[in-house]
Design an enzyme around this catalytic site. Structure first.
Site, PDB file in Angstrom:
ATOM      1  N   ASN A   1       0.563  -2.391   2.262  1.00 47.40           N
ATOM      2  CA  ASN A   1       0.313  -2.319   3.691  1.00 47.40           C
ATOM      3  C   ASN A   1       1.610  -2.177   4.480  1.00 47.40           C
ATOM      4  O   ASN A   1       1.921  -1.096   5.002  1.00 47.40           O
ATOM      5  CB  ASN A   1      -0.479  -3.549   4.133  1.00 47.40           C
ATOM      6  CG  ASN A   1      -0.976  -3.459   5.556  1.00 47.40           C
ATOM      7  OD1 ASN A   1      -0.517  -2.625   6.328  1.00 47.40           O
ATOM      8  ND2 ASN A   1      -1.924  -4.287   5.915  1.00 47.40           N
ATOM      9  N   ASP A   2       2.388  -3.240   4.532  1.00 48.86           N
ATOM     10  CA  ASP A   2       3.587  -3.207   5.372  1.00 48.86           C
ATOM     11  C   ASP A   2       4.585  -2.121   4.937  1.00 48.86           C
ATOM     12  O   ASP A   2       5.262  -1.548   5.772  1.00 48.86           O
ATOM     13  CB  ASP A   2       4.263  -4.578   5.356  1.00 48.86           C
ATOM     14  CG  ASP A   2       3.334  -5.654   5.902  1.00 48.86           C
ATOM     15  OD1 ASP A   2       2.554  -5.334   6.814  1.00 48.86           O
ATOM     16  OD2 ASP A   2       3.383  -6.805   5.416  1.00 48.86           O
TER      17      ASP A   2
END
Lengths: 474, 102
Positions: free
Chosen positions: A400-401
């Site tokens: 995600n990040d």
């Protein structure tokens, strides 16, 4: 005779630590390096047991020592052999905490020992310790306790049993506590006598509390950095023991790890383009996240397994971006299966590895290597970023990040400036996630709302198994 | 001032070791590829388990009627052993998977 033999053991031990660390930093020699360091360690340990002389007298309590060694070896081996690949980062943290606790205990026992000896000799006014000795005892107990408490919190955070926690004025509390520890220690080191001995235990407890408060507010995404930092703390705590006993191998080993650990911590911070101070103050998710979030709104679209299968089977080039989701789901084997299947169909498949994907630098490489994925298929970030624009499908598996475009174009975002995998350059992006929940940094990801992105919800392993089954029928 | 100078000259060798080890520690791992960050951290973790030697010395010197020292020392040796043995075994397991398979 025994003493000179022992110094030779320590000399060999020190050299193996240096050689071991050196070899550990090259892929071909790493495993051998680890074994060499382990050999040197055994030599130093058994040398100490059999050859150590204290004022002409050997050690006693052999029964206790061997019992403890056997218990530690059995438990340590079983724990290290049984732990799942995904849980290794927290295991390292736990072992690090054990080392910190060991260093703190040594200081406590030495302190108690001096206090007892002075008491027996009837010297009630002052405790017979040199200032230098006191200084190392205090340094050992403070650093060891912080390292122990911090590592246990880091361990709990990584396995999910402890949530992020911060309260108003926590920074101030931490600073006050730390200054308090230093002031009380400074006072005790210069003015110790039998009336204020109990303050030593105050320092011990305060250092433990500080360790907890220090790690508690730091976000899970930053845990690798914290563990690496605590690792170097424990190194310094071990070196304090070296000072205490004038023991060269403890000194070399401890300082070596302290220095190397600090450098490694800085290298990890660099990989995330953040400063160490920024990580430690823990601004993550707190104040900065609020104002960047409203920017990310909109609709996302879901994709069915069969559509995803068709999409990938007819692509020319597919890049897989693995993340923590792959690790928790233990999906590395089925991921490799998917890769082989697509390759058989003539699709060019590779993996893009972000340096801090997962929970530790190199975490993904370790996992994929376990699943027999070929080395040549793994691409580092810069390499992969050149290729995304010629890629048909990017499959993001529980990352995600590290693929959040906010790191590039939203200066208000807490992860702004972190180098990311620029997956949005590819023609199509398929994101597998369990839900729309934000990742560890606690921020929304605009990538998921882009028109070229489709979401494939579900546990990474289950989703990949369905995908594999579906591609076989295409 | 005099005490500080005395202390420095009395512990000259130790101060040399500390300074040289700081530089060596930084130099030795300065060119590590990011793939090896985790195993390296784990290996370094095992090496600082050398603190167990201090625990053994403390344990071996404790008087047999000093139960506080015996119990805490026993605990310290167990914890130190866990750090050393666990650290090296975990590192070996990680690195085992890096070996070339053809």
């Amino acid at each position: 005779m025994e003493i000179s033999l022992l110094s030779i053991c320590y000399l060999i031990g020190s050299v193996t630590f240096i050689i071991g660390l050196k070899m550990l930093s090259h892929p071909e020699t790493a495993r051998k390096g680890n074994l060499i360091a382990a050999g040197g360690m055994s030599l130093a340990i058994f040398g100490t047991i059999f050859l150590y002389k204290d004022g002409g007298e050997g050690l006693h309590n052999y029964g206790w020592i061997f019992a403890a060694l056997v218990i530690g070896t059995l438990v340590g081996t079983v724990a290290a052999k049984k732990v799942k690949m995904t849980a290794m980062p927290e295991m390292v943290s736990l072992f690090n905490g054990m080392g910190g606790a060991c260093a703190a205990l040594i200081s406590v026992i030495e302190f108690q020992h001096y206090f007892r000896v002075s008491g027996i000799h009837g010297d009630q006014a002052t405790v017979g310790i040199a200032i230098g000795t006191l200084l190392t005892i205090f340094a050992g107990v403070i650093i060891g306790s912080i390292s122990f408490a911090g590592s246990i919190i880091a361990w709990g955070k990584l396995n999910g049993s402890i949530k992020d926690f911060s309260f108003k004025g926590q920074q101030i509390t931490n600073i006050v506590l730390f200054v308090g520890i230093l002031v009380v220690s400074g006072y005790l080191i210069t003015n110790i006598d039998f009336t204020n001995l109990y303050l030593f235990y105050f320092v011990l407890v305060a250092a433990l509390v500080y360790g907890v408060l220090f790690v508690l507010p730091i976000g899970g995404a930053d845990m690798p950095v914290v563990i690496s930092l605590l690792n170097s703390f424990t190194g310094v705590a071990a070196a304090c023991g070296g000072f205490l006993y004038n023991n060269q191998v403890m000194l070399t080993g401890g300082i070596l790890v302290g220095a190397a650990g600090t450098l490694l911590t800085i290298l990890m911070c660099k990989a995330m383009n953040r400063s160490l101070l920024n990580v430690l103050i823990g601004s993550f998710g707190g104040n900065a996240a609020g104002n960047s979030q409203q920017a990310v709104q909109g609709n996302f679209k879901e994709i069915s397994v069969s559509d995803a299968a068709v999409c990938m089977a007819y692509a020319h080039k597919v890049i897989i971006v693995p993340g923590y989701g792959l690790a928790v789901a233990q999906a590395q084997h089925v991921c490799h299966e998917l890769e082989k299947l697509l390759t058989d169909k003539g699709v060019e498949v590779s993996y893009a590895i972000h340096p801090v994907a997962g929970r530790m630098p190199g975490h993904m490489n370790v996992l994929l290597a376990e699943a027999d994925v070929n080395y040549d298929k793994l691409q580092e970030m810069e390499q992969a970023n050149d290729q995304f624009k010629n890629t048909d499908v990017v499959l993001v598996l529980g990352a995600n990040d590290v693929v959040n475009p906010a790191a590039k174009n939203d200066p208000a975002s807490p992860i702004y400036g972190m180098p990311i995998l620029e997956v949005e350059l590819a023609k199509t992006v398929i994101v597998n996630k369990r839900s729309m929940k934000p990742g560890y940094a606690g921020i929304e990801n605009a990538l998921f709302f882009q028109p070229k992105t489709s979401m494939l919800f579900g546990d990474a392993k289950a989703a990949l198994q369905k995908l594999v089954a579906e591609i076989k029928t295409v | 001032m005099q005490t500080i100078l005395d202390w420095i000259s009395a512990h000259n060798a130790i101060i040399y070791i500390v300074i040289l080890m700081i530089f060596l520690g930084i130099e030795v791992i300065s060119r590590v590829p990011s793939v090896l960050h985790t195993p390296l951290m784990s290996g370094a973790n095992a090496i600082h388990g050398v603190v167990i030697i201090g625990a053994i010395i403390v344990m071996g010197r404790a008087e047999s009627d000093n139960y506080v020292a015996l119990i805490l020392g026993f605990l310290a040796v167990i914890l130190g052993t866990l750090n050393v043995v666990g650290g090296f075994v975990v590192t070996d397991r990680m690195l085992e998977m890096f070996k070339k398979k053809k």
